[in-house]
Design a protein around this motif. Structure first.
Motif, PDB file in Angstrom:
ATOM      1  N   LYS A 162      48.695 -11.674 -30.674  1.00 37.35           N
ATOM      2  CA  LYS A 162      47.556 -10.787 -30.924  1.00 37.35           C
ATOM      3  C   LYS A 162      47.217 -10.868 -32.401  1.00 37.35           C
ATOM      4  O   LYS A 162      48.077 -10.613 -33.249  1.00 37.35           O
ATOM      5  CB  LYS A 162      47.918  -9.340 -30.560  1.00 37.35           C
ATOM      6  CG  LYS A 162      48.157  -9.151 -29.087  1.00 37.35           C
ATOM      7  CD  LYS A 162      48.518  -7.707 -28.773  1.00 37.35           C
ATOM      8  CE  LYS A 162      48.650  -7.527 -27.267  1.00 37.35           C
ATOM      9  NZ  LYS A 162      49.025  -6.143 -26.912  1.00 37.35           N
TER      10      LYS A 162
ATOM     11  N   PHE B 132      39.478  -8.935 -32.748  1.00 38.41           N
ATOM     12  CA  PHE B 132      40.794  -8.859 -32.106  1.00 38.41           C
ATOM     13  C   PHE B 132      40.895 -10.052 -31.174  1.00 38.41           C
ATOM     14  O   PHE B 132      40.081 -10.194 -30.263  1.00 38.41           O
ATOM     15  CB  PHE B 132      40.889  -7.541 -31.334  1.00 38.41           C
ATOM     16  CG  PHE B 132      42.100  -7.407 -30.469  1.00 38.41           C
ATOM     17  CD1 PHE B 132      43.375  -7.524 -31.007  1.00 38.41           C
ATOM     18  CD2 PHE B 132      41.975  -7.165 -29.112  1.00 38.41           C
ATOM     19  CE1 PHE B 132      44.495  -7.400 -30.202  1.00 38.41           C
ATOM     20  CE2 PHE B 132      43.092  -7.034 -28.302  1.00 38.41           C
ATOM     21  CZ  PHE B 132      44.353  -7.149 -28.851  1.00 38.41           C
ATOM     22  N   LEU B 133      41.851 -10.948 -31.446  1.00 41.19           N
ATOM     23  CA  LEU B 133      41.984 -12.157 -30.634  1.00 41.19           C
ATOM     24  C   LEU B 133      43.320 -12.158 -29.900  1.00 41.19           C
ATOM     25  O   LEU B 133      44.348 -11.792 -30.485  1.00 41.19           O
ATOM     26  CB  LEU B 133      41.915 -13.416 -31.499  1.00 41.19           C
ATOM     27  CG  LEU B 133      40.581 -13.666 -32.213  1.00 41.19           C
ATOM     28  CD1 LEU B 133      40.636 -13.173 -33.643  1.00 41.19           C
ATOM     29  CD2 LEU B 133      40.244 -15.139 -32.190  1.00 41.19           C
ATOM     30  N   GLU B 134      43.288 -12.556 -28.646  1.00 41.32           N
ATOM     31  CA  GLU B 134      44.517 -12.749 -27.875  1.00 41.32           C
ATOM     32  C   GLU B 134      44.619 -14.238 -27.580  1.00 41.32           C
ATOM     33  O   GLU B 134      43.746 -14.813 -26.914  1.00 41.32           O
ATOM     34  CB  GLU B 134      44.464 -11.954 -26.574  1.00 41.32           C
ATOM     35  CG  GLU B 134      44.563 -10.453 -26.818  1.00 41.32           C
ATOM     36  CD  GLU B 134      44.418  -9.642 -25.540  1.00 41.32           C
ATOM     37  OE1 GLU B 134      45.274  -8.801 -25.266  1.00 41.32           O
ATOM     38  OE2 GLU B 134      43.427  -9.871 -24.821  1.00 41.32           O
ATOM     39  N   VAL B 135      45.686 -14.855 -28.083  1.00 43.90           N
ATOM     40  CA  VAL B 135      45.847 -16.308 -27.974  1.00 43.90           C
ATOM     41  C   VAL B 135      47.152 -16.600 -27.239  1.00 43.90           C
ATOM     42  O   VAL B 135      48.204 -16.080 -27.609  1.00 43.90           O
ATOM     43  CB  VAL B 135      45.876 -16.957 -29.381  1.00 43.90           C
ATOM     44  CG1 VAL B 135      46.033 -18.462 -29.282  1.00 43.90           C
ATOM     45  CG2 VAL B 135      44.618 -16.602 -30.164  1.00 43.90           C
ATOM     46  N   GLN B 136      47.069 -17.417 -26.187  1.00 41.78           N
ATOM     47  CA  GLN B 136      48.274 -17.841 -25.458  1.00 41.78           C
ATOM     48  C   GLN B 136      48.696 -19.188 -26.020  1.00 41.78           C
ATOM     49  O   GLN B 136      47.895 -20.122 -26.080  1.00 41.78           O
ATOM     50  CB  GLN B 136      47.963 -18.014 -23.961  1.00 41.78           C
ATOM     51  CG  GLN B 136      47.350 -16.790 -23.310  1.00 41.78           C
ATOM     52  CD  GLN B 136      48.374 -15.855 -22.690  1.00 41.78           C
ATOM     53  OE1 GLN B 136      49.560 -16.132 -22.729  1.00 41.78           O
ATOM     54  NE2 GLN B 136      47.908 -14.742 -22.139  1.00 41.78           N
ATOM     55  N   ILE B 137      49.953 -19.282 -26.425  1.00 47.25           N
ATOM     56  CA  ILE B 137      50.450 -20.521 -27.018  1.00 47.25           C
ATOM     57  C   ILE B 137      51.673 -21.000 -26.251  1.00 47.25           C
ATOM     58  O   ILE B 137      52.654 -20.258 -26.114  1.00 47.25           O
ATOM     59  CB  ILE B 137      50.796 -20.324 -28.515  1.00 47.25           C
ATOM     60  CG1 ILE B 137      49.582 -19.755 -29.264  1.00 47.25           C
ATOM     61  CG2 ILE B 137      51.254 -21.638 -29.141  1.00 47.25           C
ATOM     62  CD1 ILE B 137      49.803 -19.560 -30.753  1.00 47.25           C
ATOM     63  N   GLU B 138      51.613 -22.234 -25.757  1.00 46.56           N
ATOM     64  CA  GLU B 138      52.752 -22.791 -25.021  1.00 46.56           C
ATOM     65  C   GLU B 138      53.820 -23.274 -25.986  1.00 46.56           C
ATOM     66  O   GLU B 138      53.525 -23.607 -27.137  1.00 46.56           O
ATOM     67  CB  GLU B 138      52.275 -23.928 -24.112  1.00 46.56           C
ATOM     68  CG  GLU B 138      51.554 -23.388 -22.883  1.00 46.56           C
ATOM     69  CD  GLU B 138      50.807 -24.453 -22.100  1.00 46.56           C
ATOM     70  OE1 GLU B 138      51.179 -25.635 -22.207  1.00 46.56           O
ATOM     71  OE2 GLU B 138      49.840 -24.092 -21.413  1.00 46.56           O
TER      72      GLU B 138
END
Lengths: 82, 82
Positions: free
Chosen positions: B5, B42-48
């Protein structure tokens, strides 16, 4: 005086073309591990003491002006302002 | 997989005309107790998972693409994605 932090996000079911564009740019820059980006708003609101309840004020301003409740969700935190 | 986040805010010294406009609208709607509004992202970033360190990735993408460090600050939180 209170400081209220309001987080506005698109609902899960709503496509986020701005987020998809940012994700595409990050892939092009070599960040292949980024699997999703969603972009919302973050508001910091200072509210002075008044006869009205702070939660009532925050819910009203979010529902009436700050968010589009058809496509957006919000949550908030109330802090003492320093 | 991690969920990051990211909160992007204008620096304290930078005027926020969008926030001022929202504050003016709220005053017109009768919410006189609102003394300041500042609007950020506000950014929600999914990182593998990858060979790269998660903090390095987040700082790089913020500095290179997501924020304008001349006028904006950012902070972030890393969570386990469910």
């Amino acid at each position: 005086m209170k400081k209220v932090k309001i987080y506005v996000t698109l609902r899960e079911s709503i496509l986020d073309p701005q987020g998809s564009a940012v994700q595409g740019s990050l892939h092009n820059m070599g960040y292949e591990e980024i699997s999703d980006v969603r972009i919302g708003k973050f508001l910091e609101v200072q509210i002075e003491e008044s006869a009205r309840d702070i939660d009532t004020i925050v819910k009203e301003i979010c529902d009436k002006l700050l968010t589009n409740t058809v496509i957006e969700d919000y949550r908030y935190e109330v802090e003492e302002a320093n």
